[in-house]
Every structure is written in C-alpha cells, then in structure tokens.
Scaffold this active site. Structure first.
Site, PDB file in Angstrom:
ATOM      1  CB  CYS A  74      52.242  81.873  10.367  1.00 41.05           C
ATOM      2  SG  CYS A  74      52.424  82.304   8.638  1.00 41.05           S
ATOM      3  CB  THR A  76      44.498  82.996  -2.577  1.00 40.64           C
ATOM      4  OG1 THR A  76      44.339  84.415  -2.770  1.00 40.64           O
ATOM      5  CG2 THR A  76      45.816  82.727  -1.869  1.00 40.64           C
ATOM      6  N   GLY A 110      50.541  89.299  -3.400  1.00 36.17           N
ATOM      7  CA  GLY A 110      51.952  89.371  -3.005  1.00 36.17           C
ATOM      8  C   GLY A 110      52.484  90.772  -2.820  1.00 36.17           C
ATOM      9  CG  ASP A 151      46.670  95.990   3.609  1.00 33.38           C
ATOM     10  OD1 ASP A 151      46.823  95.778   2.396  1.00 33.38           O
ATOM     11  OD2 ASP A 151      46.413  95.080   4.423  1.00 33.38           O
ATOM     12  CG  MET A 169      58.604  75.771   9.939  1.00 33.81           C
ATOM     13  SD  MET A 169      58.186  77.466  10.459  1.00 33.81           S
ATOM     14  CE  MET A 169      59.845  78.147  10.679  1.00 33.81           C
ATOM     15  CB  THR A 190      48.495  91.965  -6.137  1.00 37.53           C
ATOM     16  OG1 THR A 190      48.213  92.278  -4.773  1.00 37.53           O
ATOM     17  CG2 THR A 190      49.990  91.995  -6.351  1.00 37.53           C
TER      18      THR A 190
END
Ligand code: CA
Length: 730
Positions: free
Chosen positions: A653, A200, A216, A346, A694, A281
C-alpha cells in the site's frame, strides 16, 4: 457542491502530506442523509427488470446495468454529442464523495437518478441532472478490512432491479437498498468463515437472481460465485471455481474432473492447494446472453501464483484463469474455456467479458470477447466455447501464440522462472486489467485501456503460507525493481506504457493507439456520436474519433481517473458522467505525471454536456516537502532487516521506496511527521489508526520488527530529505 464540503476535502489532503494524517486515511464524516419521507416508496423508482435491460436501446437516456446492456458492450445509441459538436463539451456538475481513495464505479442511470459507489463500498444516489444528493448509504466496512484488498478499498458499482439497489461490500456482504430512500431492505454475509475474501466487483441481476463473486486469491481464497434471490436475499445456488480437499466429497461433477488437473506434493510438510485456497476468484466480469440463457463469469489467478508450489505435480489447475458459461438458474456449467492453463504469472481471466455479433471468415458468429491480463485478445463462439481467434494486443513474451487447434497457449519455455529469474511480458498488472473496454457496432472495433508492463519473476526461496497476508511464492521485492538499502538493483525493466487501443476483433489487429503519460488510466465508453471517451491518470477526459483515434476534445478534470465514463440523457440533454479519484493498483505504482501529484485525490462524480463550463473546478496544491526526519537509528543490519519487513508488509500500500517521494493515495512514509514516528508502535501493533484503514499488524509483526521498520523509514527519509535540501527550495 458547497464550499464547506470542498474545504473539508482539501484539508484532508493537506493533512496527508504536511502533518501526515498517515495510513489512517481519516475521512470527514458526511452528515447523515435527511430522514426519508413518511410515505412508502413508489414502486416505480428504478423499476428495472430483464425485459427493460434487453430492450435498453428503446430508452437510450438510461444506463440500466453495469455495461449498459447484458452484452456489456458499453456502447450508447446517444448521438447529441458527436464528432462535430464535441468541441462544445464542458463541465456541468460535480458531486464530492469526500473520499481520497480510488473510485472505480460505473454508474447506473435510470429515471433521472444516478447510482454510483465509492471507496469503502459507499453508495451514492444523485439527481442525474444536477448532481444533488438524493441519499447515500455507508455500509460501515471495518477499517481493518482494507488490509485484505490488494488494490485499494474500491468498488466498481451497483446493480439496480425492481426498485432495489444492490452493492457488494469490501468485507463480503451483499446489501439490498430501497432505491427511493437508501434504506437497507436485506443484507447477507456472502463469505462467512475464516478466509478474508473481499468484494469489489459490481453485482449483476439475471432472472431475479443477484449474482456476486469475490476476490482474495493472494490471501488464501478458494473462488466461488453465488446467486441470491433478488427479493429476499435467500441463497439460490453457489459454485466453486476450484476443487477443495480431494479426500472430501466434491460439490459437483465438474469439480471432480477439475481435481484431476491438480497435483499436490507427496511431501506431508508441503502446503496443499486446498489449504492455501487454490484461488480462481471471480472478482469482476460477467455477461449474460438471454437467448442462449447463459451467464458468463471470468475467474482469477492461482493461490499462490507460483504453479510449482501450488501444484508441484503439474496440471492445468481447472478452473483457474477461465471463462465459465453457467446456467443462471442453477449454476450448472454448460462449457468452460481455460485462458491460461496452469497459470503462474497472476494472469487472471476476470477482465471484461463482452458479447457481440461479428462476421468472421464470411460467417455471422455470436461471439464472446475478452482481453485478459495475458495479452492475447480472445474471440470465442459463446454458444459452445470454441476458440475462434487469439491474437496479441500488447507485447507478449510468455507464450509464442495460442494454438487454435488445441485452444492452448504455447508457452515460451525459455522464459519460465522455475530455475531462475525471467522478465516476462505482460506482468501481473496485465496487458489489460479490470478497466472496462467498449465496442462500437459502427466501427466494429473494441477499444481497450491497455498497458505494456512486464515483471521479473522468480521463485520465492522457501514459501510459507502467511494467513492474512500477501502470498505469491514469488521472489524479490513487492515493489518491483526496489533494490533495498545498499543493494544494487538486479534488473531494470523497460519502461511501462499505458494506452488506448482500437482492436479489430475480426482480423486480430490493432488499428490505432494513443500512448498515455501515466500507466494506469480509466475505462472506456463508445457512442453513436462516433466517439470514444476515456479518462486518464494524468487528469484528462478525452473524446476521440472512434474510426481514426484523433483526439477531438480533452478536458482537464484536475484529478486522476480510473473509472469508466457512462452517458445518459435528461430532458433531451446528453450527459457524460465519470468518477474521478485515483488509486486501485495505482496505490502501489505511483509514477511521475499523475494528476494527484498536482491536485491531490479528492473523490468526485463529474458530469459534462454540450455548452457546459470550460473549466472543471479545482486548484493545484503546493509541492510535497519531506519534513526533517528524527535522528537516525540502528545499524546497517537493522535497516536491511527493516527493508525486508517493509517490503513484505507495508510496500503493497505504501509503495516501494524506489519511487520518487510523492503525494500518494496511501501516504508515502518518507513524509511522516515526528508524531507519527512517536506513535508508530501504537499504529502498527495496536491499531491506533485502524478506523481509517491502517490495519493492526500485531499478528505478523512484533515490537522488534517495528523498531527495524522505523530505522529503515528514518534512513529512507533522511536520503529523501537530504536530496530535497541539496536541490534547494522550489
Ligand atoms: Ca491476483
């Protein structure tokens, strides 16, 4: 743009809410670009190189690299728009991306051309004066890959170098395009293999090498950074950020040392870090110092988050959550600074890395600055990695302070969640996330798109790695405070707050701040006009006095903004350009007051200049209405089972059902139509809407699971429908 294009965009959004075009996120197909001219492209188109980037101040009309310069300050010498004239700032042009997912790109502007990226890694080349499309390039990312992007199918921009435009695609490719035509010059798969990495972040080009990382960690990734030859796409070097299987040879001496800071369980049945990725990452930030010839890269969180699962024997887990200083020719490490040893929250250090010259303690220092997720603002000597200061810029509870003698944070032992839940600030959204900051040499201040948002952390009862899914080894609902049917909320967190902060890096203090109505807002731009620009999640472009924080101008843009503005000039006129299109982490955290609730989420590139129009085009949409759901199905036990499955597989999502019914980036499933319910099994288990994003979830769910999720959704929809009907028609 044409009225046809505008109608197409509005139709899609209406479809999302009324007829529930669903997870499919079908987007209208943009007509193919007109065929390129016969002649070979002129070599002068976007002929950026390192000499030109280093001398960027000599051409303030351009924005040559991600942060304008290698130092990534996001400060422009342009001053036509200043604290006086900004009252005349108005709308000049729009370009519709025909997308309805998040837009996060920072455009590159050179020779009158603007290069930006959109959802699904599409690249747009526009005339910077008019917004007219020169070409666009769709890399055709498979819709199923959207499943592996934690935070929307976003892209943060291109790099431009010697007539080529470079984009990293969500499915892990690095593509070089001809800047004149948009035709593919070369393309490489940067990820290979089984692990679903995503790209991204924007590539950077240093000394004819394109540098790219990936994301990821929650999906089992082992972080790495790769350099490719800018002309040919040949791989020059690759470094891993965390050690692999210690029974195999290490790729570098640094990784051998790093492996000593990881400690797997002695239990043969327990997951090992190298089997579940380890994480680290490098999905966003980089900067380059041409004098020291050092490339700086930020690394991410551990995989999984929970350190007692990832490395039960303890250890710092190098090089998680670290700033790495690398030789750009070889990838060899000059120094590292680990921001969060043994990360378990995180807490990434992938946030904006910015270089500047600052006077600290009466001495001129070449510094590197970062405001990572953990809430401390770090100032390092960028030649050596020495920590100069680390002061909180938001409320921080996980550590009392950072010890300057050791360079290490002092953790608050009472708030570790090893033996039970603990509310910690900041949380995984961070005190600051990927949204770029800006630095003004005029004020000496760093402008941070900050947020106050904590999380109740707890350990997952029994962690099992789930390939292709979200792995945290953290307990509780993904949707934060979501209690589930019949269950009382265990804990109500204090309200979250988004804000723009001016931070003085020399003194470690916040000088001023502006509270925003919505938590997630855009990146920041500073200019020599004495101004700071930021777009907001409630749909405004703000121009603020850099010294005092006074809002001098605000323009309703009729859409939510996450992206950072840039500024450039064409024919002597200064423009401010910004992408409007909400999403990102906002697909999980929609709250009241977002612009998309009113205007939908039609993606646009917007440009502003002095004496532009007072209004940005756009009309409000009707309020969302919950359609009458199908008859209730199943008993309380089935509904509870459906909640657990929804939370684990869908809430990332489609958001937690504890949020109010909303016009979301990804559809709120309480707005599903009868036909969607009828098709639910085909959608979830056979990929009926995979082309639009989806995913086919048949590897993790079966028909019984879909039945349980369906019962849960119908139950939730009835609750929402009854509440709506009781409140009466608006
Ligand atoms: Ca993460």
């Amino acid at each position: 743009m044409t009225s046809l294009a505008r109608r197409a965009g509005v139709l899609v959004l209406a479809g999302l809410t009324a007829a529930f075009a669903a997870c499919s996120q079908e987007e209208p197909k943009r007509p193919e670009s007109p065929p390129a001219a016969e002649s070979t492209p002129a070599p002068t188109v976007a002929d950026i190189d390192g000499t030109r980037i280093v001398a960027a101040d000599a051409e303030p009309e351009s924005w040559l690299s991600y942060g304008r310069t290698y130092s990534e300050q996001r400060y422009s010498p342009l001053d036509q728009i200043d604290t006086e004239s900004v009252s005349r700032l108005g709308f000049v042009w729009e370009y519709e991306t025909l997308t309805n997912r998040g837009l996060e790109a920072s455009p590159i502007v050179v020779d009158g051309r603007l290069f930006a990226t959109g959802s699904w890694s599409t690249v747009y080349a526009l005339d910077a004066k008019t917004g007219a499309e020169l070409w666009h390039y769709d890399p055709k990312v498979p819709g199923k890959w959207g499943r592996y992007a934690c935070c929307d199918v976003v892209n943060r921009g291109v790099a431009v170098w010697k007539g080529r435009v470079y984009v990293g695609t969500l499915d892990g490719r690095l593509v070089a395009l001809d800047a004149a035509t948009g035709k593919v010059d070369w393309e490489v798969d940067t990820i290979g293999g089984e692990v679903p990495y995503t790209i991204t972040g924007a590539p950077r080009v240093v000394k004819d090498k394109v540098i790219i990382g990936n994301g990821g960690a929650e999906y089992g990734a082992r972080g790495f950074v790769t350099a490719y030859d800018a002309a040919t796409g040949e791989r020059v070097w690759r470094i891993y950020t965390v050690p692999g299987d210690p029974s195999k040879p290490f790729e570098s001496p640094e990784l051998e040392k790093a492996a000593a800071t990881w400690a797997a369980s002695e239990d043969p049945a327990a997951p090992k870090w190298w089997e579940i990725g380890g994480g680290g990452t490098a999905w966003d930030s980089m900067a380059y110092d041409p004098d020291l010839d050092l490339l700086y890269v930020g690394t991410g969180n551990g995989s999984p988050w929970n350190r007692w699962v990832r490395s039960p024997g303890g250890g710092d887990n190098l090089f998680l959550a670290s700033i790495l200083a690398l030789n750009p020719d070889t990838g060899a490490m000059a120094w590292y600074y680990q921001v969060v040893p043994g990360d378990t929250w995180d807490f990434t250090a992938t946030q904006h890395i910015m270089l500047a010259e600052l006077e600290i303690g009466g001495r001129e220092r070449k510094v590197l600055m970062q405001a990572p997720k953990d809430g401390f603002f770090y100032v390092l000597d960028r030649a050596t990695g020495e920590l100069l200061s680390a002061e909180p810029f938001v409320k921080v509870t996980w550590a009392s302070h950072v010890d300057l003698a050791t360079g290490r944070p002092v953790e608050n032992a009472d708030l570790l969640y090893k033996d039970g839940p603990s509310f910690v600030q900041p949380g995984p959204a961070g005190g600051h996330n990927w949204q770029p900051m800006a630095f003004s040499p005029q004020t000496g201040l760093v402008y941070i798109p900050a947020l106050d948002a904590g999380k109740l952390y707890s350990q997952e009862e029994s962690f099992r790695f789930r390939k292709g899914s979200w792995n945290r080894a953290i307990g509780g609902a993904v949707g934060a405070s979501g209690p589930g049917p019949g269950g009382a909320p265990a804990f109500t967190p204090p309200p979250s707050q988004g804000m723009l902060e001016a931070f003085d890096p020399a003194t470690g203090t916040v000088r001023w701040k502006i509270d925003h109505p919505v938590i997630l807002n855009g990146g920041v731009l500073a200019t020599a006009g004495g101004l700071v620009f930021q777009g907001t999640g409630d749909g405004r472009l703000l121009a603020v006095r850099a010294d005092t924080g006074e809002i001098l101008k605000e323009i309703a843009v009729k859409g939510g903004i996450l992206a950072p503005p840039v500024t450039y000039a064409v024919e002597g006129r200064q423009y401010i350009a910004v992408l409007s299109g909400w999403g990102g982490a906002g697909i999980q955290a929609i709250g009241p007051g977002t612009a998309i609730e009113t205007y939908g989420n039609e993606g646009r590139v917007l440009a502003f200049a002095l004496d532009g129009a007072p209004e940005v085009p756009g009309e409000p949409l009707p309020p969302v209405r919950v359609p009458e759901p199908p008859p209730a199905e199943g008993d309380a036990a089935l509904i509870a089972q459906g909640f657990a499955l929804y939370d684990a597989n869908c809430a990332m999502c489609h958001t937690a059902m504890s949020t109010p019914v909303h016009r979301g980036v990804v559809p709120d499933l309480r707005l599903a139509s009868a036909s969607t319910y009828a098709e639910l099994e085909a959608i979830v288990l056979r990929g009926a809407r995979e082309a639009g994003g989806m995913p086919n979830l048949s590897d993790v769910l079966g028909a019984d699971d879909v039945a349980a999720v369906r019962a849960f959704l119908i139950d939730e929809s009835w609750k929402a429908y009854r509440a709506q009907e009781a409140a009466g028609t608006p």
